[in-house]
Structures are given as structure tokens and as C-alpha cells.
Motif scaffolding. Sequence first.
Motif, PDB file in Angstrom:
ATOM      1  N   UNK A 257       0.758  -1.190   0.012  1.00 41.70           N
ATOM      2  CA  UNK A 257       0.025   0.036   0.039  1.00 41.70           C
ATOM      3  C   UNK A 257       0.957   1.144  -0.058  1.00 41.70           C
ATOM      4  N   UNK A 258       1.894   1.020   0.802  1.00 43.14           N
ATOM      5  CA  UNK A 258       2.805   2.354   0.994  1.00 43.14           C
ATOM      6  C   UNK A 258       3.564   2.653  -0.437  1.00 43.14           C
ATOM      7  N   UNK A 259       3.970   1.502  -0.976  1.00 43.14           N
ATOM      8  CA  UNK A 259       4.429   1.392  -2.495  1.00 43.14           C
ATOM      9  C   UNK A 259       3.671   2.270  -3.322  1.00 43.14           C
ATOM     10  N   UNK A 260       2.351   1.747  -3.431  1.00 35.53           N
ATOM     11  CA  UNK A 260       1.509   2.130  -4.410  1.00 35.53           C
ATOM     12  C   UNK A 260       1.319   3.834  -4.126  1.00 35.53           C
ATOM     13  N   UNK A 261       1.081   3.933  -2.963  1.00 37.24           N
ATOM     14  CA  UNK A 261       0.873   5.731  -2.660  1.00 37.24           C
ATOM     15  C   UNK A 261       2.045   6.304  -2.952  1.00 37.24           C
ATOM     16  N   UNK A 262       3.361   5.940  -2.591  1.00 36.59           N
ATOM     17  CA  UNK A 262       4.557   6.496  -3.079  1.00 36.59           C
ATOM     18  C   UNK A 262       4.636   6.854  -4.597  1.00 36.59           C
ATOM     19  N   UNK A 263       4.268   5.939  -5.340  1.00 37.53           N
ATOM     20  CA  UNK A 263       4.305   5.877  -6.673  1.00 37.53           C
ATOM     21  C   UNK A 263       3.340   6.768  -7.396  1.00 37.53           C
ATOM     22  N   UNK A 264       2.212   7.110  -6.657  1.00 37.15           N
ATOM     23  CA  UNK A 264       1.100   7.821  -7.180  1.00 37.15           C
ATOM     24  C   UNK A 264       0.668   8.970  -6.301  1.00 37.15           C
ATOM     25  N   UNK A 265       1.550  10.157  -6.618  1.00 32.23           N
ATOM     26  CA  UNK A 265       1.059  11.373  -5.918  1.00 32.23           C
ATOM     27  C   UNK A 265      -0.441  11.649  -5.980  1.00 32.23           C
TER      28      UNK A 265
END
Length: 355
Positions: free
Chosen positions: A16-24
Amino acid sequence: MSLTLTVDGDRWRAHLRKVAGEHPGLVPVAKGNGYGFTLGRLARKAQWLGVDTLAIGTYDEIGHVAQRFDGSLLVLTPWRPFGAALDLDPAEDPALARRLIHTVGRVEDLHALLTRQPDARFVLERMTSMQRHGLSARGLWAAARALAEHPRARLEGIALHLPLAQGSHLSEVTRLMNDVVAAGLDTTTVWVSHLTDDELTALRARYADYTIRPRIGTSLWLGDRDALRVTATVLDVHDLERGDAFGYRARTAPKSGHLLVVSGGTAHGIGLEAPTGESSIKARAATLARGGLDAVGFVRSPFSIDGKQRLFAEPPHMQASMLFLPSGAHVPQVGDLVDVRVRYTATAFDRVVIT
Ligand SMILES: *Cc1c(COP(=O)(O)O)cnc(C)c1O
């Protein structure tokens, strides 16, 4: 006993963190059965991720998320001057009304919404090739004119809901963005659904003045399938001889083996699967010639034992299913766990366990 979704917590949260990080500007989508996790749990996870807005499907879902997530709530179903959208009276709960961002897809609804709540927050949905909801290019112009009469209205952006990718969306999105720019609306935010990462990058480069906000459900919550495991429990095991009757329909066993009763049935969304995908007459004739169990009407189930999807002995019951295990196969014991292949968005788990 339970149909259980077990989540590897560390792994899931890392994803979840990774997706959030990759999608501002990410807007997590929580709707329906909460992608199997429940809406309440996704709302808490959105809070934990620190996003400012959570998208929900319908007005009826507000109650499941509003206490667990304290940011803005974008309702994806368009506002209409009837039904659940009207249950919330802005005068009665102004704090909640201020958190809601409505989706408006018809000019007449824009007037109706702003008459009811002059300072409403909303996005204008532009119709895409989905042909589900939204304004035409002319509708956007009409909305821009209508907004001139509503100075307190809070336009939060334009929404584009694209079909699931079949080739590139870019030419369509470019055409729609040109409509958005031409309409001269007082916003530079665009909320998009179902764009790939490459398409998002291209769009941001081409419309650098705009803030692009991706609304993501599946690839966020369900994007790392190895973090998820679905299991049923073996509740009973019975020996079957050829010709023994069993089940609601007193069907008889075509050969000897075992009848397995496992947790999980129609109430959970467990359904019949297509026989084997071998739909050609030739393939079916070959199955018949082999004397396969599907030839005698047994249908593949989503339950697998020893890595093999097993056959339903009869259609699933409400909370349990009966499987047929031919002799020779390893027979699990009462209490053993069995893996189940499900559609997460269509399954009601008895419990979700996050380890
Ligand atoms: C459901 C939905 C989404 C999220 O779709 P996923 O495929 O789960 O990412 C985005 N936008 C709209 C309008 C939706 O209805």
C-alpha cells in the motif's frame, strides 16, 4: 466454520505504501464489499496512508467510512435529485456535508444540487467511451455557464472514468482534456480512473498545469496477491462407494471416493465455475471418452486440495459446499485448511485476519 481471508500484514502494508508513493495525489477507492476487506477496514487503512481523500461508491456507504477516515469523501456514483443522496441534510450535519465531494454528471443536477446546498463541493464528470455517466463537451460548457450563477459553489475538478485498458487511453484522454481546457472551468484538477502508470506520466507531462489524481482500488488493495490467502475449513469427510446417495438431490456417486464438506457457500459468494474451459464439442467428447467426472455432470469448484481444483459433488449450499474426491487422492482431515480461489470483490468473508 469460516471462510477466511488471511492477510500478511507487513507485506500488504508495504505494498500500500509503495503504491501511494508511486502515485502522488492517490485517491484510494473503497466500495462494495471493500474489495473483500470490508469498507471500514479500508477507511482505516486510507487514514493510515495519510491521503486527503477517499473515494466511495455510493451515498449508502458513507456510514461505513465516515468515522474511520477523517478526510474528504468523494462519492463516485453521480448525485441525483432523489434517493440516498438526499438522506444527508447539510443543515443537520454540516461537518459531514463539508467533507463530501459529489460527482455531477448532468447540468440539471448541478442546478438542483447547488439550489439545495449552495456551497457544495463537487467534481464534474465528463463522459468517456465507457458511456456510463457524464457530461458531453457541450455539457461542460453549459456547466461552466451555470456555475456563474452559483458563486459559492466549490468545483473540485473534472472526473474521467475510463474503460479498463484495451490499448492506450491516451488519445481519448487527450481529446477529453482538450474539452476540459476549452470549457474554461475554474479548476485545474482532474480525477482519473484506470490509467496506467505510463499514461499518467504522459498526461502529467502534456498538461503540466493540471493536477492529475488517480482513483485506484484493485491494484492498490489487491495488487499484491501473494500477501493474501483465502481458506476454508474441512468440516466433515465421508467415505463414498460407487452408487451411494448424497446431498440435497440424492445424487449417486459415479465411483468410489470421498465426500468432503467444507466451509464456504452461496452466502459467501462461492459459485459454480465454468466446467473446464474446454467448451468445444471435440474437447467435451474427449472428456466423455476418458470417463472424466465432469462428463457425468460434476462441476469444478474453487476449492483446491494438493494444488488441484476439486469438483463440487453438488451445487454449493448456503454456508458449506460438498466436494467429491476420487479415491487415490490424498484425503484431508476434519479441521484442515483448504485453499479457495475467489473473486475478492464478490466474496463475503466470515473473517479477515491480518497477521
Ligand atoms: C470502482 C471505480 C474505480 C476503481 O476501480 P479499480 O478498477 O478497482 O481500480 C475508479 N473509478 C470509478 C469511477 C469507479 O467506479
